[in-house]
Motif scaffolding. Structure first.
Motif, PDB file in Angstrom:
ATOM      1  N   PRO A   1       0.809  -1.228   0.000  1.00 23.96           N
ATOM      2  CA  PRO A   1       0.000   0.000   0.000  1.00 23.96           C
ATOM      3  C   PRO A   1       0.840   1.275   0.000  1.00 23.96           C
ATOM      4  CG  PRO A   1      -0.796  -1.571   1.634  1.00 23.96           C
ATOM      5  CD  PRO A   1       0.553  -2.054   1.188  1.00 23.96           C
ATOM      6  N   LYS A   2       0.542   2.140  -0.943  1.00 21.20           N
ATOM      7  CA  LYS A   2       1.185   3.448  -1.042  1.00 21.20           C
ATOM      8  C   LYS A   2       0.157   4.581  -1.046  1.00 21.20           C
ATOM      9  CE  LYS A   2       5.502   2.120  -1.401  1.00 21.20           C
ATOM     10  NZ  LYS A   2       6.495   2.498  -0.363  1.00 21.20           N
ATOM     11  N   ILE A   3      -1.078   4.235  -1.354  1.00 17.46           N
ATOM     12  CA  ILE A   3      -2.136   5.235  -1.501  1.00 17.46           C
ATOM     13  C   ILE A   3      -3.366   4.775  -0.738  1.00 17.46           C
ATOM     14  CG2 ILE A   3      -3.553   6.551  -3.136  1.00 17.46           C
ATOM     15  CD1 ILE A   3      -1.629   5.782  -5.332  1.00 17.46           C
ATOM     16  N   ILE A   4      -4.065   5.712  -0.131  1.00 21.10           N
ATOM     17  CA  ILE A   4      -5.391   5.457   0.426  1.00 21.10           C
ATOM     18  C   ILE A   4      -6.374   6.267  -0.400  1.00 21.10           C
ATOM     19  CG2 ILE A   4      -6.907   5.720   2.416  1.00 21.10           C
ATOM     20  CD1 ILE A   4      -4.421   5.497   4.201  1.00 21.10           C
ATOM     21  N   VAL A   5      -7.412   5.615  -0.915  1.00 21.55           N
ATOM     22  CA  VAL A   5      -8.417   6.290  -1.740  1.00 21.55           C
ATOM     23  C   VAL A   5      -9.748   6.288  -0.992  1.00 21.55           C
ATOM     24  CG1 VAL A   5      -9.556   6.393  -3.982  1.00 21.55           C
ATOM     25  CG2 VAL A   5      -7.244   5.434  -3.810  1.00 21.55           C
TER      26      VAL A   5
ATOM     27  N   GLY B   1      -8.997  11.633  -2.779  1.00 23.98           N
ATOM     28  CA  GLY B   1     -10.389  11.359  -3.069  1.00 23.98           C
ATOM     29  C   GLY B   1     -10.472  10.642  -4.406  1.00 23.98           C
ATOM     30  N   HIS B   2     -11.486   9.823  -4.583  1.00 22.48           N
ATOM     31  CA  HIS B   2     -11.625   9.073  -5.830  1.00 22.48           C
ATOM     32  C   HIS B   2     -11.629  10.008  -7.038  1.00 22.48           C
ATOM     33  CE1 HIS B   2     -13.976   5.635  -8.045  1.00 22.48           C
ATOM     34  NE2 HIS B   2     -12.744   5.750  -8.446  1.00 22.48           N
ATOM     35  N   TYR B   3     -12.192  11.190  -6.864  1.00 27.23           N
ATOM     36  CA  TYR B   3     -12.286  12.154  -7.975  1.00 27.23           C
ATOM     37  C   TYR B   3     -10.913  12.649  -8.440  1.00 27.23           C
ATOM     38  CZ  TYR B   3     -11.537  15.888  -4.499  1.00 27.23           C
ATOM     39  OH  TYR B   3     -11.017  16.700  -3.522  1.00 27.23           O
ATOM     40  N   GLU B   4      -9.863  12.369  -7.666  1.00 27.00           N
ATOM     41  CA  GLU B   4      -8.524  12.851  -7.995  1.00 27.00           C
ATOM     42  C   GLU B   4      -7.653  11.807  -8.691  1.00 27.00           C
ATOM     43  OE1 GLU B   4      -7.412  15.960  -4.518  1.00 27.00           O
ATOM     44  OE2 GLU B   4      -7.853  13.934  -3.787  1.00 27.00           O
ATOM     45  N   TYR B   5      -8.196  10.622  -8.955  1.00 22.96           N
ATOM     46  CA  TYR B   5      -7.338   9.530  -9.442  1.00 22.96           C
ATOM     47  C   TYR B   5      -6.695   9.814 -10.788  1.00 22.96           C
ATOM     48  CZ  TYR B   5     -10.553   7.627 -13.005  1.00 22.96           C
ATOM     49  OH  TYR B   5     -11.320   7.449 -14.126  1.00 22.96           O
TER      50      TYR B   5
ATOM     51  N   THR C   1     -16.780  11.949  -8.545  1.00 23.31           N
ATOM     52  CA  THR C   1     -16.883  13.137  -7.692  1.00 23.31           C
ATOM     53  C   THR C   1     -16.719  12.792  -6.210  1.00 23.31           C
ATOM     54  OG1 THR C   1     -19.290  12.912  -7.567  1.00 23.31           O
ATOM     55  CG2 THR C   1     -18.410  14.334  -9.312  1.00 23.31           C
ATOM     56  N   ASP C   2     -16.670  11.507  -5.901  1.00 27.22           N
ATOM     57  CA  ASP C   2     -16.601  11.102  -4.495  1.00 27.22           C
ATOM     58  C   ASP C   2     -15.189  11.228  -3.918  1.00 27.22           C
ATOM     59  OD1 ASP C   2     -16.134   8.958  -6.405  1.00 27.22           O
ATOM     60  OD2 ASP C   2     -16.082   7.532  -4.749  1.00 27.22           O
ATOM     61  N   PRO C   3     -15.104  11.485  -2.617  1.00 26.80           N
ATOM     62  CA  PRO C   3     -16.185  11.663  -1.638  1.00 26.80           C
ATOM     63  C   PRO C   3     -16.554  13.133  -1.432  1.00 26.80           C
ATOM     64  CG  PRO C   3     -14.125  11.528  -0.464  1.00 26.80           C
ATOM     65  CD  PRO C   3     -13.777  11.439  -1.945  1.00 26.80           C
TER      66      PRO C   3
ATOM     67  N   GLU D   1     -15.111  17.376  -2.431  1.00 23.15           N
ATOM     68  CA  GLU D   1     -13.945  18.195  -2.098  1.00 23.15           C
ATOM     69  C   GLU D   1     -13.948  18.639  -0.636  1.00 23.15           C
ATOM     70  OE1 GLU D   1     -13.069  21.361  -4.762  1.00 23.15           O
ATOM     71  OE2 GLU D   1     -13.461  20.167  -6.562  1.00 23.15           O
ATOM     72  N   TRP D   2     -15.121  18.978  -0.120  1.00 25.18           N
ATOM     73  CA  TRP D   2     -15.197  19.436   1.280  1.00 25.18           C
ATOM     74  C   TRP D   2     -14.732  18.339   2.228  1.00 25.18           C
ATOM     75  CZ3 TRP D   2     -17.891  17.100   5.206  1.00 25.18           C
ATOM     76  CH2 TRP D   2     -18.816  16.115   4.830  1.00 25.18           C
ATOM     77  N   PHE D   3     -15.089  17.110   1.920  1.00 22.08           N
ATOM     78  CA  PHE D   3     -14.708  15.975   2.760  1.00 22.08           C
ATOM     79  C   PHE D   3     -13.193  15.807   2.761  1.00 22.08           C
ATOM     80  CE2 PHE D   3     -14.446  11.512   4.020  1.00 22.08           C
ATOM     81  CZ  PHE D   3     -15.460  11.400   4.979  1.00 22.08           C
ATOM     82  N   MET D   4     -12.585  15.885   1.588  1.00 24.35           N
ATOM     83  CA  MET D   4     -11.137  15.728   1.489  1.00 24.35           C
ATOM     84  C   MET D   4     -10.396  16.860   2.190  1.00 24.35           C
ATOM     85  SD  MET D   4     -10.569  12.853   0.238  1.00 24.35           S
ATOM     86  CE  MET D   4      -8.796  13.119   0.375  1.00 24.35           C
ATOM     87  N   LYS D   5     -10.931  18.079   2.107  1.00 21.05           N
ATOM     88  CA  LYS D   5     -10.296  19.210   2.792  1.00 21.05           C
ATOM     89  C   LYS D   5     -10.255  18.973   4.299  1.00 21.05           C
ATOM     90  CE  LYS D   5     -11.367  22.838  -0.573  1.00 21.05           C
ATOM     91  NZ  LYS D   5     -12.169  24.065  -0.836  1.00 21.05           N
ATOM     92  N   LYS D   6     -11.348  18.436   4.833  1.00 18.36           N
ATOM     93  CA  LYS D   6     -11.412  18.158   6.270  1.00 18.36           C
ATOM     94  C   LYS D   6     -10.423  17.059   6.663  1.00 18.36           C
ATOM     95  CE  LYS D   6     -14.862  20.910   7.524  1.00 18.36           C
ATOM     96  NZ  LYS D   6     -14.728  21.975   8.553  1.00 18.36           N
ATOM     97  N   VAL D   7     -10.353  16.005   5.861  1.00 13.02           N
ATOM     98  CA  VAL D   7      -9.433  14.897   6.144  1.00 13.02           C
ATOM     99  C   VAL D   7      -7.994  15.390   6.086  1.00 13.02           C
ATOM    100  CG1 VAL D   7      -8.554  12.682   5.299  1.00 13.02           C
ATOM    101  CG2 VAL D   7     -11.021  13.098   5.366  1.00 13.02           C
ATOM    102  N   ARG D   8      -7.688  16.179   5.059  1.00 13.89           N
ATOM    103  CA  ARG D   8      -6.305  16.665   4.904  1.00 13.89           C
ATOM    104  C   ARG D   8      -5.912  17.612   6.038  1.00 13.89           C
ATOM    105  NH1 ARG D   8      -7.222  16.510  -1.290  1.00 13.89           N
ATOM    106  NH2 ARG D   8      -5.976  14.677  -1.776  1.00 13.89           N
TER     107      ARG D   8
END
Length: 219
Positions: free
Chosen positions: A57-61, A169-173, A194-196, A198-205
């Motif tokens: 594993p190198k990436i978490i999506v 995020g999946h939308y960034e693959y 589009t998942d999950p 952009e707002w969700f990814m901003k919070k995670v990051r």
């Protein structure tokens, strides 16, 4: 090792043990047929020939299922082969989509399969990616704060176990097209995601900033 370093190691060990106890194992079918289809996927999509389906594993999506219920989301991954309602992917591989984790709307984390076996959840990167699916993502069932907290905890836990470089995020693959980790051979095999959100990814990051994951490549 100095005292601060020892304290830090102990902290991560205690935190990891804590979340591990809260993960609920809810395995999908992973029989010989699924293993064989996974090997064929690795060969046909990535030119990887190996007698096992283990990944490094190198990436978490992060994903959303766009399905309102936990059980229906689980059923989507359960069977070995693609169901009839996914004919758009039939010509690529009969291997059903899957993910390593599924997070319910109440924040419960379910482990569907071992993190070090290949799951089919993201084009081009499955050979190095851990997938985390979140129940919902529709207008009627948006992702919840409990899911956000669970994703953050799970990302931190997985990073403590593996040498994770990216959380996306999946939308960034598609940003990885041309990257050394991108192995998809078919230039026309792409889907818009589009998942999950952009707002969700901003919070995670923001919550995992101290882990210093690499920035997503820009095309």
């Amino acid at each position: 090792m100095d005292k601060p370093a020892v304290f830090l190691v102990l902290f991560f060990l205690i935190a990891s043990c804590g979340i591990e106890k809260k993960i609920v194992d809810k395995p999908i079918i992973f029989n010989e047929e699924r293993e064989q289809l996974t090997k064929e996927y690795l060969l046909n999509r990535y030119d990887i020939t190996q007698d096992h389906i283990e990944i490094v594993p190198k990436i978490i999506v992060l994903h959303w299922t766009a399905i309102a219920s936990l059980e229906k989301s689980y059923e989507a991954f359960y069977e070995t082969k693609l169901p009839n309602w996914r004919p758009d992917l039939e010509n690529v591989s009969g291997l059903n989509v899957s993910s390593h984790f599924l997070i319910g709307q109440n924040g419960t984390i379910y482990r569907l399969m071992p993190e070090t076996l290949m799951a089919r959840h993201v084009i081009g990167l499955n050979h190095a990616a851990i997938g985390i699916e979140n129940v919902g993502g529709t207008e009627d069932t948006p992702l919840t704060r409990a899911q956000l907290k669970a994703n953050i905890k799970l990302v931190k836990y997985l990073n403590s176990k593996y040498d994770i470089e990216y959380v996306i995020g999946h939308y960034e693959y598609t940003n990885f097209v041309g990257h050394e980790l991108w192995l998809e051979k078919n230039e026309n095999y792409r889907t818009t995601k589009t998942d999950p959100g952009e707002w969700f990814m901003k919070k995670v990051r923001k919550a995992t900033k101290k882990l210093e994951f690499r920035q997503v490549p820009t095309n």
